[in-house]
Design a protein around this motif. Structure first.
Motif, PDB file in Angstrom:
ATOM      1  N   PRO A 294     -17.837 -10.768  32.221  1.00  0.00           N
ATOM      2  CA  PRO A 294     -18.257 -11.213  30.899  1.00  0.00           C
ATOM      3  C   PRO A 294     -18.119 -12.737  30.822  1.00  0.00           C
ATOM      4  CG  PRO A 294     -16.590  -9.469  30.753  1.00  0.00           C
ATOM      5  CD  PRO A 294     -16.631  -9.919  32.167  1.00  0.00           C
ATOM      6  N   PRO A 295     -18.920 -13.406  30.002  1.00  0.00           N
ATOM      7  CA  PRO A 295     -18.865 -14.878  29.941  1.00  0.00           C
ATOM      8  C   PRO A 295     -17.464 -15.431  29.690  1.00  0.00           C
ATOM      9  CG  PRO A 295     -20.776 -14.059  28.747  1.00  0.00           C
ATOM     10  CD  PRO A 295     -19.988 -12.858  29.154  1.00  0.00           C
ATOM     11  N   ASP A 296     -16.679 -14.740  28.849  1.00  0.00           N
ATOM     12  CA  ASP A 296     -15.352 -15.266  28.526  1.00  0.00           C
ATOM     13  C   ASP A 296     -14.339 -15.041  29.648  1.00  0.00           C
ATOM     14  OD1 ASP A 296     -15.521 -12.500  28.038  1.00  0.00           O
ATOM     15  OD2 ASP A 296     -13.762 -12.558  26.741  1.00  0.00           O
ATOM     16  N   LYS A 297     -14.718 -14.288  30.707  1.00  0.00           N
ATOM     17  CA  LYS A 297     -13.801 -14.022  31.821  1.00  0.00           C
ATOM     18  C   LYS A 297     -14.136 -14.866  33.054  1.00  0.00           C
ATOM     19  CE  LYS A 297     -11.595 -10.307  30.095  1.00  0.00           C
ATOM     20  NZ  LYS A 297     -10.135 -10.178  29.973  1.00  0.00           N
ATOM     21  N   LEU A 298     -15.302 -15.515  33.045  1.00  0.00           N
ATOM     22  CA  LEU A 298     -15.731 -16.248  34.233  1.00  0.00           C
ATOM     23  C   LEU A 298     -14.730 -17.328  34.631  1.00  0.00           C
ATOM     24  CD1 LEU A 298     -19.593 -16.825  34.011  1.00  0.00           C
ATOM     25  CD2 LEU A 298     -18.324 -15.832  35.906  1.00  0.00           C
TER      26      LEU A 298
END
Length: 794
Positions: A294-298
């Motif tokens: 997910p974008p917030d985990k990259l």
């Protein structure tokens, strides 16, 4: 994004390094002050109550079965069950797995419930497996066992995909790298990711969602696992020269810092083809993992990846000839790489943040790393690798400031038991079990003299504590672990499979050559011209680059399994190939498949005409019967029984071709296609197996199992033929592709689709393997024949 990641790299590593430095300072203080010694001494005194047996004279007579060596897998598991030790063995093994691989604390009641559930399931499986597969490899290590699990979970496509990927990795690894250990590491990581995903699943998850999560776990596990053979092992090996290593390392670093795998560019080394394969695989794996984030985990994923890679890189470039490394330089990168290698697993699978997991995993990593480095000490010394143990061995006489890594290892154990896991009794039990087991295995591997020499070096600073440890190593029972047994089994199975595969290939090559020398039909002086032209046509078809699978099968069964003399069965080998070649001539005719090439050459009717081809086919069938009647070293009744069986099967094959002709342009059911396939292909496999069994006068029950094997192997073979007709290389196949579509034939692919056909092929692979288990002999050749059938490219 590129600029942000690049700018943050130094900060990421510096922050991680500071945390590792604080941990090391704490451990260093324990080693210097030796505060861990009295604490662990008390722990061991408590621990040994359950591990030091005091056998009475009566108990010595009542112990029953003697303990077998753990390398005898089935007997060892049976012995554990017989003696009542299996539950404890599995409990400590699963508990250790929950601590090491899943980062769990053993004082959690929920964790204990889960552990007991796993123990019960594994025990049930082991007991069933050792009863049904005694003497064979464990079914969960076999491809058939793995595929049966995949069917149960609904992840057949991912499992077929990863089996093919693992095969390709093994095939591409250079000889300087250990293929078995590379595969073992990959498999271990795949299983680890699956375990993490299962642990995160809700109990009420739907079967469809569970299958989806497991499918992703298999692909993620492989994608992350590739970093071990293709980054860690490759850079540690001598495959790449220094300039190549530098170029390759910078490529990896660029991918992590920019989020994009760079193009390979110019590669001047000797490993260009291999590196292109590695680059392609790693790019595919990198993109799959990245797409899953997910974008917030990259940010977290790339941060942990960079810390992992950079700490490895720092550790890797150390030079054993450099006498000036500080303790911090030796240990801090190890703390970072050993913890981040496990922390990154949760990043890869985008698991929710868990601060307690991260803390436990961070502190735990060096425990495993020091144990592994101790076990690999002499290999590392030989390779000139810098580890705490090799460095201490070399410089302990010159550097009084060097920390003894063996003492640090025990300080880590004390810290884990009492600080990280809050003096939990179960944790103490499992961690000390593991530590003593590691030393027992080392002593067994090195021998008593070499082991004592090593202990004199590493344990002399704490003589009383060491005497206690060595008493435990000598006398303690019940400290072995299932994952070690699995590791040894997997490596043994992979190694044996490689050797068996080489033997299989050598047998095929040697016997094929011998058969080819026997096939040509001679032309005697004074032969009629018309007969001579017929023989020429027959020999033209026989000279083609055929696989000769059927006569090779016959030779292996007759000579290797039944002990028949090779020269006695030569007529039978000819007859099998004559029958098969006749069937191919008829298949290729314009009135049937209308094929233009066969075995890499124009088909017979293209070279001559259809009438000549038909007559040649008939002539070869007649020659086959003539050869069978020449089996002079066997009694007449047996030979007549063989000729009768062979004639029936030849008739059945004709019936199969007739069914095939009548099915053209029609949509068949799977059952109808299976029937046609058996009559066209399976019967030839069956005859190759059954005819030597008839000559050897084998029991009917074994012949029935051979027929069952042939049925399923034949269908698996035909499905792969159908797949190759769509996706194969006509130059490798030796015949045109796309013939089935052109002739409007129903195939397994047209009925089931591409994925469905592959699943069906693996189902028949499993059924054929299961049929082999019914045969009272271990026919290794047939197992590898099956593997060849489902993996061939021609």
């Amino acid at each position: 994004m590129n600029v942000v990641f690049t700018e943050h790299a130094d900060t990421w590593y510096r922050e991680a390094e500071q945390k590792a430095a604080q941990y090391f300072a704490l451990l260093y203080d324990q080693v210097i002050t030796k505060t861990y010694v009295p604490t662990l001494t008390e722990d061991i005194q408590l621990w040994k109550r359950d591990h030091i047996s005091h056998h009475s004279l009566l108990s010595l007579f009542s112990r029953g079965k003697r303990q077998p060596d753990s390398t005898d897998y089935h007997r060892y598991i049976q012995w554990l069950n017989y003696t009542g030790k299996l539950d404890g063995y599995l409990d400590r093994s699963v508990s250790y797995m929950y601590m090491r691989d899943l980062g769990k604390a053993l004082d959690s009641s929920d964790t204990q419930i889960r552990i007991q559930r796993v123990v019960a399931d594994v025990k049930k499986h082991l007991i069933r497996s050792t009863r049904t597969n005694e003497g064979d490899q464990p079914d969960y290590i076999s491809l058939a066992g793995v595929y049966r699990w995949a069917q149960k979970e609904g992840v057949e496509n991912a499992t077929i995909w990863v089996i093919n990927k693992l095969k390709q990795v093994s095939a591409h690894l250079p000889k300087e790298m250990n293929a078995e250990h590379a595969q073992r590491k990959l498999i271990k990581i795949i299983i680890g990711v699956i375990l993490h995903v299962v642990e995160e699943m809700d109990a009420n998850i739907s079967p469809a969602e569970r299958a989806l999560r497991l499918d992703e776990a298999i692909r993620l596990g492989y994608s992350y696992g590739l970093t071990y053979p293709f980054i860690d092992d490759l850079l540690d090996s001598g495959v790449l020269h220094p300039a190549e290593k530098e170029q390759y390392s910078r490529m990896i670093e660029t991918a992590i810092l920019t989020g994009t795998v760079p193009e390979i560019g110019e590669w001047d080394g000797d490993n260009k083809e291999f590196i292109h394969y590695v680059h392609s695989e790693l790019r595919e794996a990198f993109e799959y993992i990245k797409s899953y984030q997910p974008p917030d985990k990259l940010h977290t994923f790339f941060e942990q990846s960079y810390v992992f890679f950079h700490s490895q890189d720092i550790d890797r470039v150390k030079d054993l000839s450099n006498a000036s490394y500080t303790n911090e330089e030796l240990y801090i990168p190890i703390i970072l790489k050993s913890s981040s290698s496990r922390l990154i697993v949760r990043s890869v699978m985008s698991a929710p943040e868990d601060e307690s997991f991260e803390q436990r995993t961070f502190f735990y990593g060096i425990y495993n790393q020091l144990a592994d480095d101790f076990a690999d000490m002499f290999d590392d010394m030989r390779d000139g690798a810098v580890t705490p143990y090799t460095y201490y061995l070399k410089y302990r006489g010159q550097r009084s400031d060097l920390i003894n890594p063996f003492e640090l290892y025990w300080a880590v154990i004390s810290h884990l038991i009492h600080t990280v896991y809050h003096s939990n009794a179960k944790t103490r039990e499992v961690v000390l079990d593991r530590a003593i087991n590691g030393l027992k295995r080392c002593k067994q591997r090195l021998g008593i003299e070499k082991y004592n020499e090593i202990m004199e070096i590493f344990a002399s600073g704490n003589p009383e504590f060491n005497r206690l440890i060595q008493r435990m190593v000598k006398k303690a029972d019940d400290v072995d672990f299932f994952d070690k047994l699995l590791r040894d089994q997997v490596v043994s199975v992979l190694r044996n499979n490689r050797k068996e595969k080489e033997t299989f290939a050598d047998t095929v090559k040697t016997v094929r050559h011998q058969i080819n020398l026997q096939l040509q039909i001679p032309k005697y002086n004074g032969i009629a011209p018309i007969r001579e032209s017929l023989i020429d046509a027959a020999n033209y078809s026989l000279e083609g680059d055929g696989k000769r699978l059927r006569p090779i099968l016959t030779w292996v069964m007759a000579v290797n399994e039944y002990g028949l003399h090779p020269t006695a069965i030569v007529p039978l080998l000819r007859s099998v190939e004559y029958m098969h070649t006749a069937s191919l001539i008829f298949d290729d005719l314009p009135s049937q498949d209308n094929a233009s090439t066969r075995r890499g050459r124009p088909t017979l009717h293209q070279v001559h005409n259809s009438a000549t081809a038909e007559l040649t086919g008939l002539y070869l069938i007649q020659k086959a019967i003539e050869e069978q009647s020449s089996l002079n070293e066997f009694d007449a009744t047996t030979v007549l029984a063989l000729i009768k069986y062979s004639s029936q099967k030849a008739g059945d094959m004709c019936m199969g071709q007739e069914m095939d002709l009548h099915s053209r342009g029609k949509t068949l059911t799977l059952e109808q296609l299976n029937t046609i396939c058996f009559y066209k292909t399976g019967i030839a496999f069956e005859a190759s197996l059954v005819m030597p069994a008839i000559l050897a006068k084998v029991h009917e029950t074994e012949i029935a199992s051979l027929k069952k094997f042939a049925y399923h192997a034949g269908i698996a073979f035909q499905i792969m033929d159908d797949l190759l007709d769509l996706e194969g290389d006509h130059l490798v196949l030796g015949k045109p592709i796309g013939q089935d579509v052109e002739n409007n034939n129903s195939t397994f692919v047209s009925i089931l689709g591409h994925e469905g056909a592959r699943k069906e092929m693996w189902e028949h692979y499993c059924l054929a393997m299961e049929a082999l288990q019914e045969i009272p002999r271990n026919i290794v050749f047939l197992k590898h024949l099956l593997n060849y059938i489902v993996n061939r490219d021609r």
